[in-house]
Write an enzyme that holds these catalytic residues in place. Structure first.
Site, short mmCIF file in Angstrom:
data_model
loop_
_atom_site.label_atom_id
_atom_site.label_comp_id
_atom_site.label_asym_id
_atom_site.label_seq_id
_atom_site.Cartn_x
_atom_site.Cartn_y
_atom_site.Cartn_z
N THR A 292 4.11 -15.68 -56.24
CA THR A 292 4.70 -17.22 -55.93
C THR A 292 6.16 -17.05 -56.68
O THR A 292 6.22 -16.58 -57.42
CB THR A 292 3.98 -18.27 -56.41
OG1 THR A 292 2.81 -18.39 -55.60
CG2 THR A 292 4.58 -19.60 -56.36
N ARG B 65 -6.57 -24.56 -47.46
CA ARG B 65 -6.47 -24.36 -48.94
C ARG B 65 -5.11 -24.65 -49.37
O ARG B 65 -4.12 -24.11 -48.90
CB ARG B 65 -7.19 -23.14 -49.48
CG ARG B 65 -6.92 -22.67 -50.96
CD ARG B 65 -5.71 -22.03 -51.37
NE ARG B 65 -5.74 -21.56 -52.81
CZ ARG B 65 -4.80 -21.19 -53.31
NH1 ARG B 65 -3.77 -21.00 -52.80
NH2 ARG B 65 -5.18 -20.76 -54.72
N ASP C 132 -2.14 -24.24 -56.49
CA ASP C 132 -1.39 -25.01 -57.68
C ASP C 132 0.29 -25.27 -57.45
O ASP C 132 0.74 -26.17 -57.75
CB ASP C 132 -1.23 -24.30 -58.90
CG ASP C 132 -0.80 -22.75 -59.03
OD1 ASP C 132 -0.71 -21.99 -57.87
OD2 ASP C 132 0.06 -22.55 -59.76
N GLY D 222 -4.16 -20.05 -58.39
CA GLY D 222 -3.81 -21.41 -58.57
C GLY D 222 -5.10 -22.21 -59.04
O GLY D 222 -4.69 -23.20 -59.61
N1 ASP Z 1 -0.23 -19.61 -57.30
C1 ASP Z 1 -0.50 -19.32 -55.69
C2 ASP Z 1 -1.79 -19.92 -55.41
O1 ASP Z 1 -2.46 -20.11 -55.91
C3 ASP Z 1 -0.64 -18.11 -55.82
C4 ASP Z 1 0.57 -16.94 -56.29
O2 ASP Z 1 0.98 -16.94 -57.35
O3 ASP Z 1 0.86 -16.17 -55.43
O4 ASP Z 1 -1.46 -20.19 -54.18
#
Ligand code: ASP
Length: 342
Positions: free
Chosen positions: A198, A226, A229, A252
């Site tokens: 992310t 879904r 976070d 997340g």
């Molecule tokens: N934090 C993100 C999520 O759970 C995933 C990521 O960091 O790529 O959707």
């Protein structure tokens, strides 16, 4: 011993010196403007944000510009080129927060190229903070955003088709390092399992104000609907202009369980450095279930009001990018386990 008269003389003389020293110390310790971002792609993201920060612009504009940049690239984990969910649909999560604790957020929005700007629009024009799914898309369309079909990158397409063969939900940790190909390498294994990357960025502008933004396509092959976070204020992003700001990347669900970035900022409020604050939040995740933590990745990245930054991760492999007048650099985060990365 100092008598009262002498004490008054000393204190009157030293007062200006002390205050000059304090001013000097505060100034010397403060780095601004500055922007920090998750992962190595953060270098380009920071450069975009810097166009605003270096011209006395507002941190809020800077973080939106940085997030828009990465949303507009063919990134396998962010924007319309990101990995799809298990139904083959790309759904995007994003949020933004300013120095007044104004915030906006979108969850599971489809076919909109710049979710971060939708989040900002929600923040600035509605009494709400978060819109999701169809409602978020409807709001975006009503506000001048255009519907655009996702253009899966070749990597994402190939990975999804491989994944469909087994359809196992198996987020892998630190794929970049496992493959040893560096942060810009194809971000998937031969069986289609993927990492998660992310983009979260937080900035301190020349006026001393802080803001942050996060944007992602979330976990690859997630159940349709879904939300992770990333768009949750206090989980994927938190900004407190008195103290500092933090963002996260990784699994997340683990970040949400501990209100991760809010926790990091609260540790900074208690006086911990950004790195220690991140480490203490990571320890919360690990202490809850150490064996489970060995199978997943979470990284926190924080910036305090003085422009000091730091990060900490569950696993080896999390990196972050920094840009200020004095530096432009990608740093490896400290971590607890060295299991997945080689
Ligand atoms: N934090 C993100 C999520 O759970 C995933 C990521 O960091 O790529 O959707």
């Amino acid at each position: 011993m100092l008598n009262r008269r002498k004490f008054l003389q000393v204190s009157t003389l030293s007062a200006p010196l002390l205050s000059i020293k304090n001013i000097f110390n505060n100034t010397a310790a403060q780095t601004k403007p500055i922007v920090v971002s998750t992962w190595a792609d953060g270098i380009q993201v920071n450069n975009e944000a810097w166009k605003i920060l270096s011209t006395q612009g507002r941190a809020l504009d800077a973080v939106e510009k940085g997030a828009r940049y990465i949303e507009g690239t063919q990134n396998c984990c962010i924007g319309l080129g990101g990995y799809p969910d298990r139904d083959g649909v790309v759904t995007l999560d994003s949020c933004i927060m300013d120095e007044h604790a104004n915030c906006g957020s979108v969850g599971a929005i489809e076919q909109i190229k710049h979710p971060v700007s939708v989040a900002r629009k929600i923040m600035e024009t509605t009494p709400h903070i978060m819109l999701v799914g169809e409602g978020a898309q409807k709001f975006a369309l009503e506000n001048g955003f255009k519907k655009e079909p996702p253009v899966l990158s070749n990597d994402a397409k190939k990975a999804y088709h491989e994944w469909l063969k087994k359809s196992q939900y198996k987020p892998e940790i630190n794929i970049e390092n496992k493959k040893g190909n560096g942060p810009f390498a194809p971000n998937f294994f031969d069986d289609g399992s993927v990492n998660h990357d992310t983009m979260g960025l937080v900035a301190l502008d020349a006026s001393g104000n802080m803001s942050g933004a996060v944007t992602t396509s979330g976990m690859a092959y997630k159940i349709h609907g879904r939300v992770g976070d990333s768009p949750i204020i206090g989980a994927g992003l938190f900004v407190d202009n008195e103290v500092g700001a933090a963002t996260s990347s990784g699994m997340g669900e683990e970040v949400m369980r501990i209100c991760g970035t809010h926790l990091v900022v609260e540790y900074m409020r208690q006086g911990f450095s950004p790195e220690t604050a991140c480490r203490k939040a990571i320890e919360r995740i690990i202490n809850r279930d150490r064996e489970k933590a060995k199978t997943l990745q979470v990284g926190f990245l924080a910036l305090n009001k003085k422009g000091q930054y730091g990060a900490f991760a569950v696993q080896k492999g999390f990196v972050f990018s920094v840009k200020s007048n004095g530096e432009e650099k990608v740093y490896p985060s400290k971590y607890v386990f060295d299991l997945g990365a080689t």
